[in-house]
Design a protein around this motif. Structure first.
Motif, PDB file in Angstrom:
ATOM      1  N   ASN A 122      62.337 -92.311  23.132  1.00  9.90           N
ATOM      2  CA  ASN A 122      63.067 -93.242  24.000  1.00  9.90           C
ATOM      3  C   ASN A 122      64.189 -93.933  23.244  1.00  9.90           C
ATOM      4  OD1 ASN A 122      61.456 -92.976  26.435  1.00  9.90           O
ATOM      5  ND2 ASN A 122      59.814 -93.934  25.266  1.00  9.90           N
ATOM      6  N   GLY A 123      65.203 -94.348  23.993  1.00  9.70           N
ATOM      7  CA  GLY A 123      66.314 -95.053  23.380  1.00  9.70           C
ATOM      8  C   GLY A 123      67.339 -95.464  24.417  1.00  9.70           C
ATOM      9  N   THR A 124      68.565 -95.689  23.953  1.00 12.35           N
ATOM     10  CA  THR A 124      69.678 -96.050  24.835  1.00 12.35           C
ATOM     11  C   THR A 124      70.915 -95.252  24.419  1.00 12.35           C
ATOM     12  OG1 THR A 124      70.262 -97.901  23.383  1.00 12.35           O
ATOM     13  CG2 THR A 124      68.886 -98.415  25.290  1.00 12.35           C
ATOM     14  N   ILE A 125      71.892 -95.225  25.331  1.00  8.54           N
ATOM     15  CA  ILE A 125      73.151 -94.524  25.060  1.00  8.54           C
ATOM     16  C   ILE A 125      74.194 -95.538  24.604  1.00  8.54           C
ATOM     17  CG2 ILE A 125      74.999 -93.097  26.051  1.00  8.54           C
ATOM     18  CD1 ILE A 125      72.261 -91.693  25.822  1.00  8.54           C
ATOM     19  N   SER A 126      74.832 -95.254  23.478  1.00  8.55           N
ATOM     20  CA  SER A 126      75.880 -96.135  22.961  1.00  8.55           C
ATOM     21  C   SER A 126      77.156 -95.967  23.798  1.00  8.55           C
ATOM     22  CB  SER A 126      76.170 -95.809  21.494  1.00  8.55           C
ATOM     23  OG  SER A 126      76.675 -94.487  21.378  1.00  8.55           O
ATOM     24  N   THR A 127      78.110 -96.841  23.608  1.00  7.92           N
ATOM     25  CA  THR A 127      79.354 -96.765  24.394  1.00  7.92           C
ATOM     26  C   THR A 127      80.351 -95.771  23.802  1.00  7.92           C
ATOM     27  OG1 THR A 127      80.209 -98.663  23.167  1.00  7.92           O
ATOM     28  CG2 THR A 127      79.168 -99.117  25.292  1.00  7.92           C
ATOM     29  N   LYS A 128      80.128 -95.364  22.553  1.00  9.57           N
ATOM     30  CA  LYS A 128      81.012 -94.382  21.914  1.00  9.57           C
ATOM     31  C   LYS A 128      80.227 -93.628  20.840  1.00  9.57           C
ATOM     32  CE  LYS A 128      82.758 -97.612  18.485  1.00  9.57           C
ATOM     33  NZ  LYS A 128      83.856 -98.392  17.982  1.00  9.57           N
ATOM     34  N   PRO A 129      80.669 -92.424  20.483  1.00  5.01           N
ATOM     35  CA  PRO A 129      79.975 -91.661  19.446  1.00  5.01           C
ATOM     36  C   PRO A 129      80.153 -92.305  18.070  1.00  5.01           C
ATOM     37  CG  PRO A 129      81.529 -90.267  20.672  1.00  5.01           C
ATOM     38  CD  PRO A 129      81.786 -91.685  21.060  1.00  5.01           C
ATOM     39  N   VAL A 130      79.066 -92.391  17.314  1.00  2.99           N
ATOM     40  CA  VAL A 130      79.115 -92.934  15.951  1.00  2.99           C
ATOM     41  C   VAL A 130      78.213 -92.097  15.058  1.00  2.99           C
ATOM     42  CG1 VAL A 130      78.826 -94.992  14.510  1.00  2.99           C
ATOM     43  CG2 VAL A 130      79.338 -95.270  16.937  1.00  2.99           C
ATOM     44  N   GLY A 131      78.718 -91.731  13.871  1.00  5.01           N
ATOM     45  CA  GLY A 131      77.915 -90.986  12.894  1.00  5.01           C
ATOM     46  C   GLY A 131      78.276 -89.516  12.838  1.00  5.01           C
ATOM     47  N   THR A 180      80.994 -94.212  32.953  1.00  4.23           N
ATOM     48  CA  THR A 180      82.035 -95.214  33.210  1.00  4.23           C
ATOM     49  C   THR A 180      82.685 -95.043  34.583  1.00  4.23           C
ATOM     50  OG1 THR A 180      83.671 -93.829  32.077  1.00  4.23           O
ATOM     51  CG2 THR A 180      82.626 -95.553  30.777  1.00  4.23           C
ATOM     52  N   ILE A 181      82.565 -93.852  35.196  1.00  3.90           N
ATOM     53  CA  ILE A 181      83.158 -93.619  36.513  1.00  3.90           C
ATOM     54  C   ILE A 181      82.650 -94.658  37.504  1.00  3.90           C
ATOM     55  CG2 ILE A 181      83.139 -92.053  38.505  1.00  3.90           C
ATOM     56  CD1 ILE A 181      83.465 -89.744  36.538  1.00  3.90           C
ATOM     57  N   ARG A 182      81.337 -94.820  37.551  1.00  2.00           N
ATOM     58  CA  ARG A 182      80.760 -95.935  38.294  1.00  2.00           C
ATOM     59  C   ARG A 182      79.916 -96.666  37.268  1.00  2.00           C
ATOM     60  NH1 ARG A 182      75.629 -93.905  39.962  1.00  2.00           N
ATOM     61  NH2 ARG A 182      75.534 -91.682  39.660  1.00  2.00           N
ATOM     62  N   PRO A 183      80.442 -97.766  36.753  1.00  5.70           N
ATOM     63  CA  PRO A 183      79.812 -98.428  35.605  1.00  5.70           C
ATOM     64  C   PRO A 183      78.291 -98.542  35.752  1.00  5.70           C
ATOM     65  CG  PRO A 183      81.797 -99.587  36.245  1.00  5.70           C
ATOM     66  CD  PRO A 183      81.576 -98.512  37.275  1.00  5.70           C
ATOM     67  N   ILE A 184      77.598 -97.985  34.787  1.00 10.08           N
ATOM     68  CA  ILE A 184      76.140 -97.958  34.812  1.00 10.08           C
ATOM     69  C   ILE A 184      75.600 -98.986  33.826  1.00 10.08           C
ATOM     70  CG2 ILE A 184      74.140 -96.524  34.251  1.00 10.08           C
ATOM     71  CD1 ILE A 184      75.832 -94.148  35.283  1.00 10.08           C
ATOM     72  N   ALA A 185      74.896 -99.975  34.365  1.00 14.89           N
ATOM     73  CA  ALA A 185      74.329-101.022  33.518  1.00 14.89           C
ATOM     74  C   ALA A 185      73.110-100.503  32.759  1.00 14.89           C
ATOM     75  CB  ALA A 185      73.949-102.228  34.372  1.00 14.89           C
ATOM     76  N   ASN A 186      72.362 -99.613  33.392  1.00 14.14           N
ATOM     77  CA  ASN A 186      71.148 -99.083  32.777  1.00 14.14           C
ATOM     78  C   ASN A 186      71.504 -97.937  31.833  1.00 14.14           C
ATOM     79  OD1 ASN A 186      68.688 -98.011  32.090  1.00 14.14           O
ATOM     80  ND2 ASN A 186      67.992 -97.625  34.169  1.00 14.14           N
ATOM     81  N   ARG A 187      71.448 -98.182  30.533  1.00 13.20           N
ATOM     82  CA  ARG A 187      71.793 -97.163  29.535  1.00 13.20           C
ATOM     83  C   ARG A 187      70.544 -96.568  28.880  1.00 13.20           C
ATOM     84  NH1 ARG A 187      77.296 -97.525  29.139  1.00 13.20           N
ATOM     85  NH2 ARG A 187      77.400 -96.037  27.423  1.00 13.20           N
ATOM     86  N   LYS A 188      69.367 -96.848  29.476  1.00 16.40           N
ATOM     87  CA  LYS A 188      68.127 -96.298  28.920  1.00 16.40           C
ATOM     88  C   LYS A 188      68.149 -94.776  29.028  1.00 16.40           C
ATOM     89  CE  LYS A 188      64.990-100.103  29.931  1.00 16.40           C
ATOM     90  NZ  LYS A 188      63.846-100.505  30.777  1.00 16.40           N
ATOM     91  N   ALA A 189      67.628 -94.138  27.989  1.00 15.57           N
ATOM     92  CA  ALA A 189      67.618 -92.675  27.955  1.00 15.57           C
ATOM     93  C   ALA A 189      66.423 -92.208  27.139  1.00 15.57           C
ATOM     94  CB  ALA A 189      68.909 -92.156  27.339  1.00 15.57           C
ATOM     95  N   ARG A 190      66.158 -90.912  27.235  1.00 12.25           N
ATOM     96  CA  ARG A 190      65.111 -90.344  26.386  1.00 12.25           C
ATOM     97  C   ARG A 190      65.411 -88.884  26.108  1.00 12.25           C
ATOM     98  NH1 ARG A 190      59.575 -89.172  29.632  1.00 12.25           N
ATOM     99  NH2 ARG A 190      60.369 -87.608  31.051  1.00 12.25           N
ATOM    100  N   PHE A 191      65.069 -88.476  24.902  1.00  8.49           N
ATOM    101  CA  PHE A 191      65.096 -87.071  24.542  1.00  8.49           C
ATOM    102  C   PHE A 191      63.722 -86.495  24.872  1.00  8.49           C
ATOM    103  CE2 PHE A 191      68.683 -87.638  21.373  1.00  8.49           C
ATOM    104  CZ  PHE A 191      69.506 -86.684  21.950  1.00  8.49           C
TER     105      PHE A 191
END
Length: 196
Positions: A141-150, A109-120
């Motif tokens: 592969n996946g994406t990063i959510s905006t907040k922790p859930v679960g 969020t410091i420099r808003p990142i549009a690309n939330r693609k990620a991978r473990f």
């Protein structure tokens, strides 16, 4: 079969126990079962190098048995693949999972990142009882959510939404993770080689 895991992470140990349950005669031990064991610093430049450091350090004191070391972490495209090999200590050397997640979301969020693609990513190194070194890899592969859930899982599971899913790994739970995760993929490859 006697297998020693070069990890102190209880979440990973549980995943290995579940993933390897089809090996009926398997006895699993960890580095915690050696009173005087001191892990070496994970100062490799890649997941594979860190997995080798872990496995070789444990193999030095447990020869003639199966030894497994693995290193895994999260790579976020919009953060130039950080936290990467620093995933477990992203917010500091003894950071809790919640602190690492908080730093990750803050960096996005410091420099808003549009690309939330990620991978473990997971790199696994196995030493056979006769000293042969096997390598296995896995990626989810996946994406990063905006907040922790679960509440299920560990590490970055509460903010990682696997490709094709709408819930985080921490919502999907261990049943999903033990079938599809990066670690599960590497483990399946190990099992296939064992049976070959």
């Amino acid at each position: 079969m006697e297998l020693w895991l070069a990890t102190g992470n209880k979440g990973k140990v549980n995943e290995y126990k579940i993933g390897l349950k089809e090996l009926a005669d398997l006895k699993i031990f960890t580095q915690a079962d050696i009173p005087s064991f001191t892990p070496r610093p994970e100062d490799g430049k890649t997941f594979l190098e860190n997995a080798q450091i872990k496995a070789r350090t444990l193999k030095a004191v447990k020869s003639g048995v199966w030894v497994l070391g693995e290193d895994s972490g999260l790579e976020v495209e919009g953060l130039n693949n950080l936290p990467g090999i620093h995933s477990a200590r992203y917010a500091g050397p003894k950071a809790a999972d919640s602190e690492n997640i908080a730093k990750l979301l803050k960096m996005m969020t410091i420099r808003p990142i549009a690309n939330r693609k990620a991978r473990f990513v997971c790199s696994t190194v196995v030493f056979t009882p006769d000293g042969a070194e096997w390598h296995f890899d896995g990626v989810m592969n996946g994406t990063i959510s905006t907040k922790p859930v679960g509440q299920l899982g560990f590490g970055y599971d509460p903010v990682f939404i696997p490709e094709g899913q709408t819930q985080t790994l921490a919502e999907l739970g261990p049943g999903f993770k033990n079938q599809h995760s990066h670690r599960a993929q590497a483990l399946k490859a190990f099992l296939e080689k064992l049976k070959a």
